[in-house]
Motif scaffolding. Structure first.
Motif, PDB file in Angstrom:
ATOM      1  N   ASN A  46      11.608  -1.353   7.448  1.00 10.66           N
ATOM      2  CA  ASN A  46      11.704  -1.583   5.995  1.00 10.66           C
ATOM      3  C   ASN A  46      10.345  -1.952   5.402  1.00 10.66           C
ATOM      4  O   ASN A  46       9.998  -1.501   4.307  1.00 10.66           O
ATOM      5  CB  ASN A  46      12.727  -2.675   5.684  1.00 10.66           C
ATOM      6  N   TYR A  47       9.582  -2.770   6.112  1.00  6.94           N
ATOM      7  CA  TYR A  47       8.250  -3.177   5.653  1.00  6.94           C
ATOM      8  C   TYR A  47       7.350  -1.955   5.482  1.00  6.94           C
ATOM      9  O   TYR A  47       6.716  -1.774   4.443  1.00  6.94           O
ATOM     10  CB  TYR A  47       7.650  -4.160   6.664  1.00  6.94           C
ATOM     11  N   TYR A  48       7.309  -1.098   6.491  1.00  8.17           N
ATOM     12  CA  TYR A  48       6.451   0.088   6.409  1.00  8.17           C
ATOM     13  C   TYR A  48       6.972   1.105   5.399  1.00  8.17           C
ATOM     14  O   TYR A  48       6.190   1.759   4.706  1.00  8.17           O
ATOM     15  CB  TYR A  48       6.251   0.704   7.793  1.00  8.17           C
ATOM     16  N   ALA A  49       8.282   1.226   5.262  1.00  6.37           N
ATOM     17  CA  ALA A  49       8.853   2.125   4.256  1.00  6.37           C
ATOM     18  C   ALA A  49       8.491   1.647   2.853  1.00  6.37           C
ATOM     19  O   ALA A  49       8.163   2.450   1.973  1.00  6.37           O
ATOM     20  CB  ALA A  49      10.371   2.213   4.421  1.00  6.37           C
ATOM     21  N   GLU A  50       8.522   0.329   2.648  1.00  5.34           N
ATOM     22  CA  GLU A  50       8.151  -0.237   1.345  1.00  5.34           C
ATOM     23  C   GLU A  50       6.682   0.041   1.037  1.00  5.34           C
ATOM     24  O   GLU A  50       6.328   0.381  -0.095  1.00  5.34           O
ATOM     25  CB  GLU A  50       8.414  -1.740   1.334  1.00  5.34           C
ATOM     26  N   LEU A  51       5.826  -0.081   2.036  1.00  6.11           N
ATOM     27  CA  LEU A  51       4.410   0.237   1.830  1.00  6.11           C
ATOM     28  C   LEU A  51       4.234   1.701   1.410  1.00  6.11           C
ATOM     29  O   LEU A  51       3.419   2.014   0.546  1.00  6.11           O
ATOM     30  CB  LEU A  51       3.605  -0.013   3.105  1.00  6.11           C
ATOM     31  N   GLU A  52       4.996   2.583   2.033  1.00  2.85           N
ATOM     32  CA  GLU A  52       4.901   4.005   1.693  1.00  2.85           C
ATOM     33  C   GLU A  52       5.359   4.285   0.260  1.00  2.85           C
ATOM     34  O   GLU A  52       4.825   5.175  -0.395  1.00  2.85           O
ATOM     35  CB  GLU A  52       5.731   4.834   2.674  1.00  2.85           C
ATOM     36  N   ARG A  53       6.347   3.524  -0.231  1.00  2.19           N
ATOM     37  CA  ARG A  53       6.880   3.745  -1.582  1.00  2.19           C
ATOM     38  C   ARG A  53       6.021   3.129  -2.678  1.00  2.19           C
ATOM     39  O   ARG A  53       6.053   3.576  -3.818  1.00  2.19           O
ATOM     40  CB  ARG A  53       8.291   3.170  -1.688  1.00  2.19           C
ATOM     41  N   ASP A  54       5.277   2.086  -2.348  1.00  4.90           N
ATOM     42  CA  ASP A  54       4.535   1.337  -3.361  1.00  4.90           C
ATOM     43  C   ASP A  54       3.183   2.004  -3.628  1.00  4.90           C
ATOM     44  O   ASP A  54       2.308   2.004  -2.762  1.00  4.90           O
ATOM     45  CB  ASP A  54       4.328  -0.093  -2.884  1.00  4.90           C
ATOM     46  N   PRO A  55       2.980   2.562  -4.823  1.00  4.26           N
ATOM     47  CA  PRO A  55       1.717   3.250  -5.111  1.00  4.26           C
ATOM     48  C   PRO A  55       0.520   2.303  -5.248  1.00  4.26           C
ATOM     49  O   PRO A  55      -0.617   2.756  -5.287  1.00  4.26           O
ATOM     50  CB  PRO A  55       1.994   3.959  -6.435  1.00  4.26           C
ATOM     51  N   PRO A  69      -3.849  -0.744  18.882  1.00  7.60           N
ATOM     52  CA  PRO A  69      -3.766  -1.657  17.738  1.00  7.60           C
ATOM     53  C   PRO A  69      -4.061  -3.096  18.153  1.00  7.60           C
ATOM     54  O   PRO A  69      -3.496  -3.594  19.135  1.00  7.60           O
ATOM     55  CB  PRO A  69      -2.316  -1.512  17.267  1.00  7.60           C
ATOM     56  N   VAL A  70      -4.982  -3.738  17.417  1.00  2.00           N
ATOM     57  CA  VAL A  70      -5.322  -5.138  17.684  1.00  2.00           C
ATOM     58  C   VAL A  70      -5.275  -5.976  16.411  1.00  2.00           C
ATOM     59  O   VAL A  70      -5.479  -7.188  16.465  1.00  2.00           O
ATOM     60  CB  VAL A  70      -6.707  -5.276  18.360  1.00  2.00           C
ATOM     61  N   GLY A  71      -5.009  -5.361  15.269  1.00  2.00           N
ATOM     62  CA  GLY A  71      -4.938  -6.097  14.018  1.00  2.00           C
ATOM     63  C   GLY A  71      -4.176  -5.323  12.973  1.00  2.00           C
ATOM     64  O   GLY A  71      -3.997  -4.110  13.091  1.00  2.00           O
ATOM     65  N   SER A  72      -3.736  -6.035  11.953  1.00  2.00           N
ATOM     66  CA  SER A  72      -2.968  -5.410  10.883  1.00  2.00           C
ATOM     67  C   SER A  72      -3.142  -6.229   9.605  1.00  2.00           C
ATOM     68  O   SER A  72      -3.285  -7.452   9.659  1.00  2.00           O
ATOM     69  CB  SER A  72      -1.488  -5.364  11.274  1.00  2.00           C
ATOM     70  N   PHE A  73      -3.138  -5.540   8.479  1.00  2.00           N
ATOM     71  CA  PHE A  73      -3.164  -6.213   7.179  1.00  2.00           C
ATOM     72  C   PHE A  73      -2.680  -5.231   6.127  1.00  2.00           C
ATOM     73  O   PHE A  73      -2.529  -4.038   6.387  1.00  2.00           O
ATOM     74  CB  PHE A  73      -4.571  -6.732   6.829  1.00  2.00           C
ATOM     75  N   LYS A  74      -2.436  -5.750   4.940  1.00  2.00           N
ATOM     76  CA  LYS A  74      -2.105  -4.864   3.836  1.00  2.00           C
ATOM     77  C   LYS A  74      -2.897  -5.245   2.602  1.00  2.00           C
ATOM     78  O   LYS A  74      -3.331  -6.385   2.443  1.00  2.00           O
ATOM     79  CB  LYS A  74      -0.610  -4.841   3.539  1.00  2.00           C
TER      80      LYS A  74
END
Length: 122
Positions: A46-55, A69-74
């Motif tokens: 759901n988190y990644y799907a929301e990122l895809e939908r949010d322009p 992968p060693v890190g993540s942010f938005k």
């Protein structure tokens, strides 16, 4: 210093991020009340799907020299009128914490926001 690369996140990155939290306290430091503990595949999907939908939002994954992968942010709430973007949900894999990787990742993110997105405030 570790060789680090940034790329747009992929949904399967969530499976790796889930492994980085050994307890609820660690998870809350990352997301406050954004998720429930323990994290589930569904929550991450759901988190990644929301990122895809949010322009106005993008997720990023930091990779080590081997592509792991060693890190993540938005980045979110991009405001092109005010030239600003919010950076959050910053987390590192436990094995790279305390080695300057977070500072390097955030520095790369700010460079991206300023130089590629034209933001004046991150």
């Amino acid at each position: 210093m570790m060789k680090l690369r940034l790329r747009p996140c992929k949904r399967e990155d969530g499976r790796e991020v889930m492994k980085w939290f050994s307890d609820e306290r660690q998870m809350r430091m990352w997301c406050r009340d954004g998720f429930t503990f323990p994290l589930t595949d569904g929550q991450m999907d759901n988190y990644y799907a929301e990122l895809e939908r949010d322009p106005r939002a993008w997720g990023f994954t930091a990779l080590d020299k081997d592509g792991k992968p060693v890190g993540s942010f938005k980045m979110a709430a991009a405001d092109y009128e005010a030239d600003s973007v919010h950076m959050g949900y910053i987390v590192l894999a436990p094995e790279v914490r305390g080695r300057g990787v977070g500072q390097q990742m955030v520095s790369m993110a700010v460079t991206y926001a300023v130089e590629l997105l034209g933001m004046k405030r991150v």
